[in-house]
Design a protein around this motif. Structure first.
Motif, PDB file in Angstrom:
ATOM      1  N   GLY A   6      37.737 -14.407   3.806  1.00 28.58           N
ATOM      2  CA  GLY A   6      37.634 -13.713   2.520  1.00 28.58           C
ATOM      3  C   GLY A   6      36.970 -14.496   1.403  1.00 28.58           C
ATOM      4  O   GLY A   6      37.584 -14.670   0.357  1.00 28.58           O
ATOM      5  N   PRO A   7      35.732 -14.925   1.493  1.00 27.96           N
ATOM      6  CA  PRO A   7      34.827 -14.788   2.639  1.00 27.96           C
ATOM      7  C   PRO A   7      35.055 -15.884   3.685  1.00 27.96           C
ATOM      8  O   PRO A   7      35.808 -16.838   3.452  1.00 27.96           O
ATOM      9  N   ASP A   8      34.372 -15.735   4.831  1.00 22.79           N
ATOM     10  CA  ASP A   8      34.539 -16.686   5.924  1.00 22.79           C
ATOM     11  C   ASP A   8      33.821 -17.984   5.609  1.00 22.79           C
ATOM     12  O   ASP A   8      32.660 -17.990   5.180  1.00 22.79           O
ATOM     13  N   ARG A   9      34.513 -19.099   5.847  1.00 22.74           N
ATOM     14  CA  ARG A   9      33.918 -20.406   5.620  1.00 22.74           C
ATOM     15  C   ARG A   9      34.746 -21.464   6.336  1.00 22.74           C
ATOM     16  O   ARG A   9      35.918 -21.229   6.693  1.00 22.74           O
ATOM     17  N   ILE A  10      34.140 -22.599   6.544  1.00 25.14           N
ATOM     18  CA  ILE A  10      34.815 -23.749   7.128  1.00 25.14           C
ATOM     19  C   ILE A  10      34.863 -24.827   6.059  1.00 25.14           C
ATOM     20  O   ILE A  10      33.843 -25.143   5.439  1.00 25.14           O
ATOM     21  N   VAL A  11      36.035 -25.403   5.856  1.00 25.21           N
ATOM     22  CA  VAL A  11      36.240 -26.403   4.809  1.00 25.21           C
ATOM     23  C   VAL A  11      36.510 -27.750   5.452  1.00 25.21           C
ATOM     24  O   VAL A  11      37.376 -27.866   6.331  1.00 25.21           O
ATOM     25  N   ILE A  12      35.761 -28.756   5.062  1.00 26.09           N
ATOM     26  CA  ILE A  12      35.951 -30.114   5.562  1.00 26.09           C
ATOM     27  C   ILE A  12      36.312 -31.005   4.381  1.00 26.09           C
ATOM     28  O   ILE A  12      35.510 -31.180   3.455  1.00 26.09           O
ATOM     29  N   ASP A  13      37.508 -31.552   4.396  1.00 26.85           N
ATOM     30  CA  ASP A  13      37.933 -32.498   3.358  1.00 26.85           C
ATOM     31  C   ASP A  13      37.846 -33.919   3.901  1.00 26.85           C
ATOM     32  O   ASP A  13      38.299 -34.204   5.017  1.00 26.85           O
ATOM     33  N   ARG A  70      27.949 -26.437   0.953  1.00 25.36           N
ATOM     34  CA  ARG A  70      28.201 -26.906  -0.405  1.00 25.36           C
ATOM     35  C   ARG A  70      29.108 -28.125  -0.374  1.00 25.36           C
ATOM     36  O   ARG A  70      29.900 -28.297   0.541  1.00 25.36           O
ATOM     37  N   TYR A  71      28.995 -28.968  -1.381  1.00 29.10           N
ATOM     38  CA  TYR A  71      29.823 -30.170  -1.422  1.00 29.10           C
ATOM     39  C   TYR A  71      30.113 -30.551  -2.875  1.00 29.10           C
ATOM     40  O   TYR A  71      29.335 -30.255  -3.790  1.00 29.10           O
ATOM     41  N   THR A 108      38.709 -37.298  -3.040  1.00 27.86           N
ATOM     42  CA  THR A 108      38.464 -36.465  -1.864  1.00 27.86           C
ATOM     43  C   THR A 108      37.153 -35.717  -2.029  1.00 27.86           C
ATOM     44  O   THR A 108      36.946 -35.021  -3.030  1.00 27.86           O
ATOM     45  N   VAL A 109      36.262 -35.859  -1.066  1.00 31.01           N
ATOM     46  CA  VAL A 109      35.012 -35.100  -1.036  1.00 31.01           C
ATOM     47  C   VAL A 109      35.251 -33.847  -0.204  1.00 31.01           C
ATOM     48  O   VAL A 109      35.790 -33.921   0.907  1.00 31.01           O
ATOM     49  N   ARG A 110      34.892 -32.702  -0.749  1.00 26.89           N
ATOM     50  CA  ARG A 110      35.037 -31.439  -0.022  1.00 26.89           C
ATOM     51  C   ARG A 110      33.668 -30.877   0.326  1.00 26.89           C
ATOM     52  O   ARG A 110      32.771 -30.813  -0.521  1.00 26.89           O
ATOM     53  N   ILE A 111      33.517 -30.474   1.593  1.00 27.64           N
ATOM     54  CA  ILE A 111      32.293 -29.849   2.088  1.00 27.64           C
ATOM     55  C   ILE A 111      32.664 -28.469   2.615  1.00 27.64           C
ATOM     56  O   ILE A 111      33.638 -28.323   3.361  1.00 27.64           O
ATOM     57  N   VAL A 112      31.900 -27.452   2.215  1.00 22.68           N
ATOM     58  CA  VAL A 112      32.188 -26.079   2.615  1.00 22.68           C
ATOM     59  C   VAL A 112      30.971 -25.473   3.294  1.00 22.68           C
ATOM     60  O   VAL A 112      29.859 -25.517   2.756  1.00 22.68           O
TER      61      VAL A 112
END
Length: 479
Positions: A204-211, A247-248, A257-261
């Motif tokens: 909602g929407p679809d995404r993958i989150v990398i912390d 996105r980051y 913490t660095v977040r990448i989406v």
């Protein structure tokens, strides 16, 4: 807070306006939120070495900051209750709250004021900076539409703080993000130090989150990728149906913490591998059940080839006779090589960069070494200021690379048709510090009119790309 961020970015100014801007010292004006600033007599906007220069005193005082000037040391201080910036005329080193930062162009005295280069200010900080060449005016805005204020616009669980300065890479944090690329439906994250990524999928929407906990942005990454001093930015993805962009941003500073989406077009399974400073999020997963983490690329029976487009970002390399930068040629040819290598079922190809981003030489080496790659190929164009030589040459440093150099050069000469300048020894960082056979290809001379006409010819580049791939396949004994 936005105005505070605006002045801080003005001081840091890691990026400048394009060189084709022309600011008239007698007629240029400055507008802040639609209102023209009243410039004192003799104070003006100027263009110096391709950088739009702006009087920091005028902007700072209009935003309510205290500006100090020490005549003896020619030092400018801009401060409020939270932050203080110290600059010295003629020096590219400045201090922000006691931390040293590198300036793009040193401040200069101009009559009654000190001029500094004005960098692009990202919408992530709620600011907009534009140059109108027809009006010879700089337009500054401290507000933008709400939809543009966040680089990562997602639900509350994925929120990125509105304004914060990332910790120094030299602090005690465990890891630094040094590289980010997307290729072959895989996200490759290069880090320095130990990091255990936390990966999850959200709908909602679809995404993958990398912390990446206890991680900061490396200075080389900030120079090459980031849109602002927070490190926020994105990679545009156009060749893959599953991902629209990556996105980051710095998600948290306690701990850092660095977040990448990864923004997806729909639900997608993935597999994660984390080894030797390379985190890989692989979308090449089939079936309804998430496959366990994939093995390292070098253990799946394929050969790993690292292609390194030389230069990039703030380091353009040489400039051709007609004014084209070497970094553009290097990337164009490298992308053609990558496309051909992707068709080879026995080869994994990894690019050190896929866009106009900056990487230090050590970062390029680290990517290849951490992957335990089989070969490393750096692609460049040559140049000379002494004469007008022509031709193609292949450079290597270590004896273990000589065989690769000879094979690559044989195919390269056949492909270019330019003068044979031989495969030869050269003490270069990327060919010296890599642990696998490594070569640097100098395709032709940008400083030679005849070579340049060939280098930017699409048919020539396609032919050379095929030659490079043929050399790689022969060395790796791949049919």
């Amino acid at each position: 807070m936005k105005k505070l961020g605006f002045v801080m970015v003005l001081i840091v100014f890691l990026l400048a306006f394009p060189k084709n801007l022309e600011a008239s010292s007698s007629s240029a004006n400055i507008y802040l939120d639609g209102e023209q600033l009243n410039l004192s007599s003799g104070v003006h906007v100027a263009n110096m070495k391709g950088n739009v220069m702006i009087p920091i005193r005028v902007v700072s005082e209009n935003l309510g900051f205290k500006v100090g000037w020490e005549k003896a040391s020619q030092t400018v201080t801009v401060e409020n209750s939270q932050k203080a910036v110290r600059m010295v005329v003629g020096s590219q080193q400045a201090e922000m709250n006691g931390t040293q930062v590198e300036l793009n162009l040193a401040p200069v005295l101009d009559g009654k004021t000190t001029l500094v280069p004005l960098r692009f200010v990202s919408e992530q900080m709620g600011l907009d900076v534009k140059w109108d060449n027809q009006m010879k005016s700089v337009f500054l805005s401290s507000s933008v539409p709400p939809a543009a204020e966040e680089v990562i616009t997602v639900p509350e669980t994925e929120e990125v703080p509105d304004s914060q300065t990332p910790p120094s890479v030299d602090s005690s944090y465990e890891s630094a993000l040094i590289g980010l690329s997307f290729s072959d439906n895989r996200l490759m994250i290069a880090t320095e130090g130990n990091v255990q990524p936390k990966v999850s999928s959200i709908t909602g929407p679809d995404r993958i989150v990398i912390d990446l906990p206890n991680t900061v942005f490396a200075s080389s990454f900030l120079d090459g990728h980031a849109g602002n001093i927070q490190g926020s930015g994105e990679l545009a993805i156009s060749d893959y149906s599953d991902v629209t962009k990556v996105r980051y941003a710095l998600f948290s500073d306690n701990p850092s913490t660095v977040r990448i989406v990864m923004d997806l077009t729909g639900p997608k399974h993935y597999a994660v591998n984390n080894e030797s400073g390379i985190i890989m999020v692989d979308l090449n997963v089939e079936g309804d059940i998430l496959v366990p983490p994939v093995p390292p690329m070098t253990s799946n029976g394929k050969k790993t080839v690292v292609i390194d487009p030389g230069h990039g970002g703030i380091k353009p390399g040489s400039v051709s006779i007609s004014g084209i930068k070497e970094k553009a040629f290097n990337l164009d040819l490298s992308l053609k090589v990558e496309a051909l290598l992707k068709k080879e079922k026995d080869i994994n190809v990894v690019m050190t960069r896929t866009d106009d981003s900056h990487l230090e030489l050590s970062d390029r080496v680290k990517i290849a070494n951490n992957l335990n790659a089989d070969i490393f190929v750096s692609i460049h164009a040559n140049s000379s200021t002494v004469s007008s030589p022509s031709g193609t040459e292949t450079l290597y440093t270590r004896d273990s690379s000589k065989s690769l150099a000879n094979i690559m050069h044989k195919h390269l000469i056949k492909a270019t048709g330019l003068k044979d300048r031989s495969a030869k020894y050269s003490n270069l960082h990327v060919t010296r510090e890599t642990t696998m056979p490594a070569v640097l290809l100098e395709i032709g001379f940008l400083s030679n009119k005849g070579d340049e006409a060939q280098l930017f010819n699409d048919d020539f580049q396609n032919r050379v790309a095929q030659g490079i791939v043929a050399g790689i396949k022969e060395y790796l004994n791949i049919q």
